[in-house]
Design a protein around this motif. Structure first.
Motif, short mmCIF file in Angstrom:
data_model
loop_
_atom_site.label_atom_id
_atom_site.label_comp_id
_atom_site.label_asym_id
_atom_site.label_seq_id
_atom_site.Cartn_x
_atom_site.Cartn_y
_atom_site.Cartn_z
N VAL A 154 32.16 -33.79 70.74
CA VAL A 154 33.32 -33.70 70.00
C VAL A 154 34.35 -34.94 70.78
O VAL A 154 35.26 -35.07 70.43
N GLY A 155 33.35 -36.04 71.35
CA GLY A 155 34.38 -37.37 71.04
C GLY A 155 34.80 -37.39 72.64
O GLY A 155 35.31 -36.01 73.19
N ASP A 193 37.56 -37.56 73.76
CA ASP A 193 39.74 -36.64 73.51
C ASP A 193 39.11 -35.26 74.07
O ASP A 193 40.11 -35.32 74.08
N ASN A 194 37.75 -34.76 73.16
CA ASN A 194 37.54 -33.22 73.74
C ASN A 194 37.16 -33.06 74.79
O ASN A 194 36.48 -31.73 74.85
N GLU A 219 48.59 -29.90 71.82
CA GLU A 219 47.30 -30.71 72.08
C GLU A 219 46.38 -29.98 72.39
O GLU A 219 44.60 -29.82 71.12
N GLN A 253 44.37 -28.17 69.83
CA GLN A 253 43.30 -28.82 68.65
C GLN A 253 41.88 -29.24 69.48
O GLN A 253 41.00 -29.55 69.11
N LYS A 254 42.27 -29.77 71.26
CA LYS A 254 40.94 -30.25 71.49
C LYS A 254 40.23 -28.94 71.56
O LYS A 254 38.88 -28.73 71.06
N LEU A 277 40.06 -26.45 69.19
CA LEU A 277 39.17 -25.90 67.64
C LEU A 277 38.27 -27.37 67.31
O LEU A 277 37.32 -26.85 66.58
N VAL A 278 39.02 -28.45 67.77
CA VAL A 278 37.12 -29.21 67.67
C VAL A 278 36.07 -28.71 68.63
O VAL A 278 35.01 -29.36 68.27
N ASN A 279 36.52 -28.39 69.93
CA ASN A 279 34.91 -27.32 70.65
C ASN A 279 34.37 -26.48 69.96
O ASN A 279 33.31 -27.01 70.14
N ALA A 320 34.74 -25.32 66.35
CA ALA A 320 33.81 -25.85 65.21
C ALA A 320 32.79 -26.66 65.42
O ALA A 320 32.19 -26.66 64.20
N LYS A 321 32.61 -27.89 66.85
CA LYS A 321 31.74 -28.49 67.03
C LYS A 321 30.42 -27.80 67.53
O LYS A 321 29.20 -27.91 67.39
#
Length: 292
Positions: A164-165, A167-168, A259, A262-263, A265-267, A269-270
């Motif tokens: 996730v990088g 930022d997430n 914000e 968005q974090k 959704l990244v989690n 998806a990953k």
């Protein structure tokens, strides 16, 4: 909607009213010293004491959830469970503070409880001492349901972080190399942190303070106090300051709803990386070497 379902369960089974608009911060796993439920409850005690002492200090409402199996033969785990429930008693019954925070311990953690807890979580607590968690799958389940991980670089948190990088996810704490070095050299002395860090000392002293003694077992509380100050084998104290800072950053980020989504959704998806299909394929390729 999922928060409402969890809140209804808690009200019916534990008699605690929860603000469904608060941040749901969850630590659900086996109760064990290395998983550091103590580090979590120290921060709760720290917040409670700070709000009591400073009427101008108030926080965005948050609900702290803990859930674990009963610890039939693990004395330290039983003492930690008792401590969390006593802190809940104090916090939840304080009319001044309970508007801003509640503490909930859901007993006898199970799949049925997970089904209503994991998908209501905003923050997933994965705070084991670095190098002590073999893997764990709870963090993956929280991730799949959109909770953001607050954790150490330990177990599957390492892979989640890579996926996730920076930022997430919210990473804090000493590395496993530092922890191993401390064990090897015998260089960690809990009493030093207790004596030199005012926030730690205040939280730890609260364990044997009058408020908890009034509702709890004095001998049990003193045993837990002595265990921490003389040993703290899983090093809660060295990570305390960074844990507080990182956790508060997560809460501040939550208030920016766009914000935060968005974090989430990244989690979600990953989380696909943790598919059992991929896992079985890798096992077969590297270990079983079965052929069609």
């Amino acid at each position: 909607e999922r928060k409402k379902i969890l809140a209804a369960y808690v009200k019916e089974n534990l008699g605690i009213d929860i603000d469904v608009n608060s941040i749901f911060d969850c630590q659900a796993k086996r109760l064990h010293a290395y998983k550091r439920q103590l580090l979590n409850i120290f921060h709760v005690m720290y917040l409670y004491l700070r709000m009591k002492q400073d009427p101008s200090f108030r926080i965005y409402p948050r609900t702290f959830f803990y859930s674990a199996k009963a610890a039939a033969s693990y004395d330290l785990a039983k003492e930690i469970i008792k401590l969390i429930n006593m802190v809940a008693n104090v916090v939840n019954n304080d009319p001044e503070i309970s508007k801003y925070m509640k503490v909930v311990f859901i007993p006898n953690y199970s799949v049925s409880i997970a089904e209503i807890l994991l998908n209501a979580a905003d923050v997933s607590e994965q705070i084991s001492t670095a190098g002590k968690e073999a893997s764990g799958t709870g963090n993956m389940k929280f991730m799949l349901n959109g909770a953001l991980t607050l954790g150490t670089e330990d177990g599957a948190n390492v892979e989640i972080h890579e996926l996730v990088g920076d930022d997430n996810i919210y990473i804090f704490g000493d590395s496993s190399d530092t922890v191993v070095e401390r064990y090897a050299q015998g260089s960690y002395h809990a009493a030093k942190y207790y004596n030199e860090n005012a926030a730690i000392k205040e939280a730890v002293d609260f364990i044997t303070g009058e408020e908890l003694k009034a509702i709890g077992d004095k001998d049990r509380l003193e045993r837990l106090f002595n265990e921490l100050v003389s040993k703290d084998w899983f090093m809660t104290f060295p990570d305390f300051d960074e844990y507080v800072k990182t956790r508060e950053q997560a809460y501040a980020d939550y208030e920016n709803r766009e914000e935060w989504v968005q974090k989430m959704l990244v989690n979600i998806a990953k989380a696909g990386y943790f598919s059992s299909d991929r896992t079985i394929e890798e096992y077969n390729r590297d270990i079983w070497k079965l052929e069609d």
